[in-house]
Design a protein around this motif. Structure first.
Motif, PDB file in Angstrom:
ATOM      1  N   GLU A  67       0.847  -1.185   0.000  1.00  0.00           N
ATOM      2  CA  GLU A  67       0.000   0.000   0.000  1.00  0.00           C
ATOM      3  C   GLU A  67       0.882   1.234   0.000  1.00  0.00           C
ATOM      4  O   GLU A  67       2.074   1.165   0.309  1.00  0.00           O
ATOM      5  N   ASP A  68       0.301   2.390  -0.309  1.00  0.00           N
ATOM      6  CA  ASP A  68       1.034   3.649  -0.308  1.00  0.00           C
ATOM      7  C   ASP A  68       1.000   4.255   1.091  1.00  0.00           C
ATOM      8  O   ASP A  68       0.231   5.163   1.382  1.00  0.00           O
ATOM      9  N   SER A  69       1.836   3.709   1.981  1.00  0.00           N
ATOM     10  CA  SER A  69       1.882   4.217   3.352  1.00  0.00           C
ATOM     11  C   SER A  69       3.276   3.977   3.918  1.00  0.00           C
ATOM     12  O   SER A  69       4.041   3.160   3.414  1.00  0.00           O
ATOM     13  N   TYR A  70       3.598   4.700   4.997  1.00  0.00           N
ATOM     14  CA  TYR A  70       4.915   4.569   5.609  1.00  0.00           C
ATOM     15  C   TYR A  70       5.105   3.213   6.280  1.00  0.00           C
ATOM     16  O   TYR A  70       6.232   2.770   6.474  1.00  0.00           O
ATOM     17  N   THR A  71       4.022   2.580   6.665  1.00  0.00           N
ATOM     18  CA  THR A  71       4.119   1.306   7.365  1.00  0.00           C
ATOM     19  C   THR A  71       3.769   0.118   6.469  1.00  0.00           C
ATOM     20  O   THR A  71       3.544  -0.979   6.955  1.00  0.00           O
ATOM     21  N   SER A  72       3.731   0.346   5.169  1.00  0.00           N
ATOM     22  CA  SER A  72       3.346  -0.707   4.232  1.00  0.00           C
ATOM     23  C   SER A  72       4.315  -1.879   4.261  1.00  0.00           C
ATOM     24  O   SER A  72       5.529  -1.715   4.442  1.00  0.00           O
ATOM     25  N   GLU A  73       3.767  -3.071   4.060  1.00  0.00           N
ATOM     26  CA  GLU A  73       4.605  -4.234   3.801  1.00  0.00           C
ATOM     27  C   GLU A  73       5.389  -3.997   2.512  1.00  0.00           C
ATOM     28  O   GLU A  73       4.906  -3.363   1.578  1.00  0.00           O
ATOM     29  N   ILE A  74       6.603  -4.532   2.465  1.00  0.00           N
ATOM     30  CA  ILE A  74       7.430  -4.467   1.259  1.00  0.00           C
ATOM     31  C   ILE A  74       7.782  -5.895   0.878  1.00  0.00           C
ATOM     32  O   ILE A  74       8.195  -6.681   1.731  1.00  0.00           O
ATOM     33  N   LYS A  75       7.604  -6.226  -0.398  1.00  0.00           N
ATOM     34  CA  LYS A  75       7.817  -7.607  -0.830  1.00  0.00           C
ATOM     35  C   LYS A  75       8.776  -7.681  -2.013  1.00  0.00           C
ATOM     36  O   LYS A  75       8.861  -6.756  -2.821  1.00  0.00           O
ATOM     37  N   ILE A  76       9.467  -8.802  -2.107  1.00  0.00           N
ATOM     38  CA  ILE A  76      10.393  -9.046  -3.211  1.00  0.00           C
ATOM     39  C   ILE A  76       9.606  -9.402  -4.464  1.00  0.00           C
ATOM     40  O   ILE A  76       8.684 -10.225  -4.425  1.00  0.00           O
ATOM     41  N   ALA A  77       9.975  -8.777  -5.587  1.00  0.00           N
ATOM     42  CA  ALA A  77       9.281  -9.006  -6.854  1.00  0.00           C
ATOM     43  C   ALA A  77      10.287  -9.257  -7.969  1.00  0.00           C
ATOM     44  O   ALA A  77      11.499  -9.133  -7.772  1.00  0.00           O
ATOM     45  N   ASP A  78       9.776  -9.585  -9.131  1.00  0.00           N
ATOM     46  CA  ASP A  78      10.516  -9.724 -10.390  1.00  0.00           C
ATOM     47  C   ASP A  78      11.619 -10.775 -10.316  1.00  0.00           C
ATOM     48  O   ASP A  78      12.767 -10.491  -9.977  1.00  0.00           O
ATOM     49  N   PHE A  79      11.266 -11.984 -10.715  1.00  0.00           N
ATOM     50  CA  PHE A  79      12.199 -13.102 -10.693  1.00  0.00           C
ATOM     51  C   PHE A  79      12.704 -13.443 -12.094  1.00  0.00           C
ATOM     52  O   PHE A  79      13.088 -14.575 -12.373  1.00  0.00           O
ATOM     53  N   GLY A  80      12.719 -12.433 -12.959  1.00  0.00           N
ATOM     54  CA  GLY A  80      13.144 -12.645 -14.335  1.00  0.00           C
ATOM     55  C   GLY A  80      14.595 -13.052 -14.486  1.00  0.00           C
ATOM     56  O   GLY A  80      14.965 -13.681 -15.481  1.00  0.00           O
ATOM     57  N   LEU A  81      15.445 -12.685 -13.529  1.00  0.00           N
ATOM     58  CA  LEU A  81      16.858 -13.063 -13.585  1.00  0.00           C
ATOM     59  C   LEU A  81      17.217 -14.115 -12.544  1.00  0.00           C
ATOM     60  O   LEU A  81      18.383 -14.487 -12.412  1.00  0.00           O
ATOM     61  N   SER A  82      16.226 -14.593 -11.822  1.00  0.00           N
ATOM     62  CA  SER A  82      16.495 -15.553 -10.757  1.00  0.00           C
ATOM     63  C   SER A  82      16.914 -16.906 -11.327  1.00  0.00           C
ATOM     64  O   SER A  82      16.618 -17.239 -12.480  1.00  0.00           O
ATOM     65  N   GLN A  83      17.572 -17.674 -10.475  1.00  0.00           N
ATOM     66  CA  GLN A  83      18.116 -18.948 -10.940  1.00  0.00           C
ATOM     67  C   GLN A  83      18.015 -19.994  -9.831  1.00  0.00           C
ATOM     68  O   GLN A  83      18.265 -19.693  -8.658  1.00  0.00           O
ATOM     69  N   LEU A  84      17.644 -21.205 -10.202  1.00  0.00           N
ATOM     70  CA  LEU A  84      17.701 -22.337  -9.285  1.00  0.00           C
ATOM     71  C   LEU A  84      19.141 -22.817  -9.193  1.00  0.00           C
ATOM     72  O   LEU A  84      19.850 -22.902 -10.211  1.00  0.00           O
ATOM     73  N   ILE A  85      19.588 -23.127  -7.986  1.00  0.00           N
ATOM     74  CA  ILE A  85      20.992 -23.440  -7.777  1.00  0.00           C
ATOM     75  C   ILE A  85      21.121 -24.539  -6.730  1.00  0.00           C
ATOM     76  O   ILE A  85      20.362 -24.585  -5.762  1.00  0.00           O
ATOM     77  N   ARG A  86      22.072 -25.469  -6.924  1.00  0.00           N
ATOM     78  CA  ARG A  86      22.368 -26.472  -5.904  1.00  0.00           C
ATOM     79  C   ARG A  86      23.201 -25.830  -4.795  1.00  0.00           C
ATOM     80  O   ARG A  86      23.831 -24.796  -4.988  1.00  0.00           O
ATOM     81  N   SER A  87      23.228 -26.477  -3.635  1.00  0.00           N
ATOM     82  CA  SER A  87      23.924 -25.898  -2.484  1.00  0.00           C
ATOM     83  C   SER A  87      25.412 -25.690  -2.730  1.00  0.00           C
ATOM     84  O   SER A  87      26.009 -24.749  -2.207  1.00  0.00           O
ATOM     85  N   SER A  88      26.034 -26.547  -3.515  1.00  0.00           N
ATOM     86  CA  SER A  88      27.473 -26.443  -3.769  1.00  0.00           C
ATOM     87  C   SER A  88      27.785 -25.758  -5.100  1.00  0.00           C
ATOM     88  O   SER A  88      28.947 -25.660  -5.489  1.00  0.00           O
ATOM     89  N   GLU A  89      26.769 -25.282  -5.786  1.00  0.00           N
ATOM     90  CA  GLU A  89      26.949 -24.732  -7.132  1.00  0.00           C
ATOM     91  C   GLU A  89      27.350 -23.262  -7.092  1.00  0.00           C
ATOM     92  O   GLU A  89      27.037 -22.537  -6.142  1.00  0.00           O
ATOM     93  N   ARG A  90      28.030 -22.811  -8.133  1.00  0.00           N
ATOM     94  CA  ARG A  90      28.375 -21.402  -8.310  1.00  0.00           C
ATOM     95  C   ARG A  90      27.860 -20.943  -9.669  1.00  0.00           C
ATOM     96  O   ARG A  90      27.961 -21.661 -10.659  1.00  0.00           O
TER      97      ARG A  90
END
Length: 417
Positions: A216-239
């Motif tokens: 919402e448009d307020s000072y106390t609004s929740e903020i959430k992570i968006a846009d996973f267009g560059l995201s990647q699935l990765i194994r724990s030992s992977e680089r």
């Protein structure tokens, strides 16, 4: 054609390219269409050569049951997203396509955002990767919700949670920096969301104020992570080695040829830079707001920054300590998201007091009162902790507009790759 047209109108009965109707659209995901259930018959009608659904999911390291679930959760809807949603307005556009505000045809109280991507304008592998990430992501209160996917031969549409408050970037530009009391609940939630993503083998790779959305448009609004267009699935030992994202928030190891790639700590660097910007109103690698781009890049790649600016004097020691442990060149010394969540500044129900004499307002109304010199005896409640009344020194107050310094490193579009 199915899906959403450029003007946001439902498609006609004829196909967009001629008299022959386009092939049917397919809905995919956890809640793509209310009341419609995936079926073996629908799965059988899936085009076997559609690269979106022939992803080699085994390579992601995800559990076998999750991989099989991604391929099974498919249902035919016939007309794409417009079968189930009215388009109300255009929320924005980018290189990938457009985002629309939409309302469910059979549940009028349900509004969503439709991210519509034209296949001809984006690499198949990019849509494929984002789809796999969204399906593997699950649900978390600190992440913009994903409700399913529609596909047609021309477009792929993600159904997403509607965020009415806009980007954190725009909020900072127009209203200035946050106080610690304002920032802490939102950034605790973001930290937990990052830890959740990393536990599921997902690296975001493009954390920046433009990709953090306000509910919402307020000072106390929740903020959430968006846009996973560059995201990647990765194994724990992977680089990972691909250079991508936004250079002003990209960790140094991405550009360091001497290092064997990067992992989930790439995201915690970006989190630290964003938190620094949010609390001070300036970029840590361009504190005065006028450095050349090449200088900012050099400072960022070598983690050259300090606490010498006046704004840091008002910051609590735990806040400075958290940022100091995140904006670290060596990823081995940088906090992971799981470690970050346990930091004292972010711990649940930890009351935060600013340094003596520092600005402590928690909403815009305090700035208006600052001219009176009266002590503040009220405070906006922190939903995750007790209400704290703090003294207010008007002589040290910096207005919200003064607490924001434009920088080349803060401008949208400064991307890598």
């Amino acid at each position: 054609m199915g899906c959403v047209s450029s003007k946001g109108q439902p498609p006609a009965s004829r196909g967009a390219t001629g008299s022959r109707a386009a092939p049917p659209a397919v809905a995919v995901g956890p809640a793509a269409v209310a009341g419609h259930q995936p079926s073996a018959k629908a799965d059988a009608r899936r085009s076997p050569d559609d690269p979106i659904f022939t992803t080699k999911l085994a390579a992601t390291g995800q559990p076998k049951e999750l991989r099989s679930g991604l391929l099974a959760a498919i249902d035919v809807t016939g007309e794409g997203a417009t079968r189930d949603y009215f388009i109300e307005s255009n929320l924005g556009h980018g290189s990938f396509g457009e985002v629309f505000r939409a309302r469910h045809r059979h549940q009028p109280s349900r509004t969503v955002a439709l991210k519509v991507m034209a296949r001809e304008r984006i690499k198949v592998t990019s849509i494929q990767r984002e789809f796999a990430v969204m399906e593997a992501m699950g649900s978390h209160p600190g992440i913009v919700g994903y409700h399913g996917c529609y596909k047609t031969p021309e477009k792929v549409t993600f159904v997403l949670e509607l965020m009415n408050g806009g980007e954190l970037f725009e909020r900072l530009v127009h209203k200035g920096a946050y106080t610690e009391a304002e920032a802490r609940p939102a950034f605790r939630r973001i930290a937990r969301a990052l830890a959740y993503l990393h536990s599921r083998g997902i690296v975001h790779r493009d954390l920046k104020p433009e990709n953090l959305l306000l509910k919402e448009d307020s000072y106390t609004s929740e903020i959430k992570i968006a846009d996973f267009g560059l995201s990647q699935l990765i194994r724990s030992s992977e680089r990972l080695v691909k250079v991508c994202g936004t250079w002003a928030y990209a960790a140094p190891e991405m550009a360091d040829a001497a290092r064997p790639g990067y992992d989930t700590k790439f995201d915690t660097w970006g989190y630290g830079v964003i938190l620094s910007v949010v609390l001070t109103g300036f970029h840590p690698f361009d504190p005065e707001g006028g450095l050349p781009v090449d200088t900012i890049k050099h400072r960022a790649r070598n983690a050259i920054w300090d606490f010498d600016q006046q704004e840091w004097e008002a910051m609590s020691a735990p806040a400075r300590d958290l940022i100091r442990r995140l904006i670290v060149k060596d990823p081995e010394r940088r906090l992971s998201a799981a470690e970050m969540v346990e930091h004292p500044w972010l711990r649940e129900h930890t009351p935060m007091f600013n340094s003596p004499g520092s600005p402590s307002t928690t909403s815009a109304r305090h700035a208006l009162r600052s001219t009176t010199g009266a002590a503040m005896q009220d405070a906006t409640p922190d939903p995750d902790g007790p209400v704290v009344a703090e003294p207010f020194d008007p002589a040290l107050w910096l207005t919200r507009t003064e607490r924001w310094r434009p920088s080349a490193g803060l401008q949208a579009g400064a991307t890598l790759g």
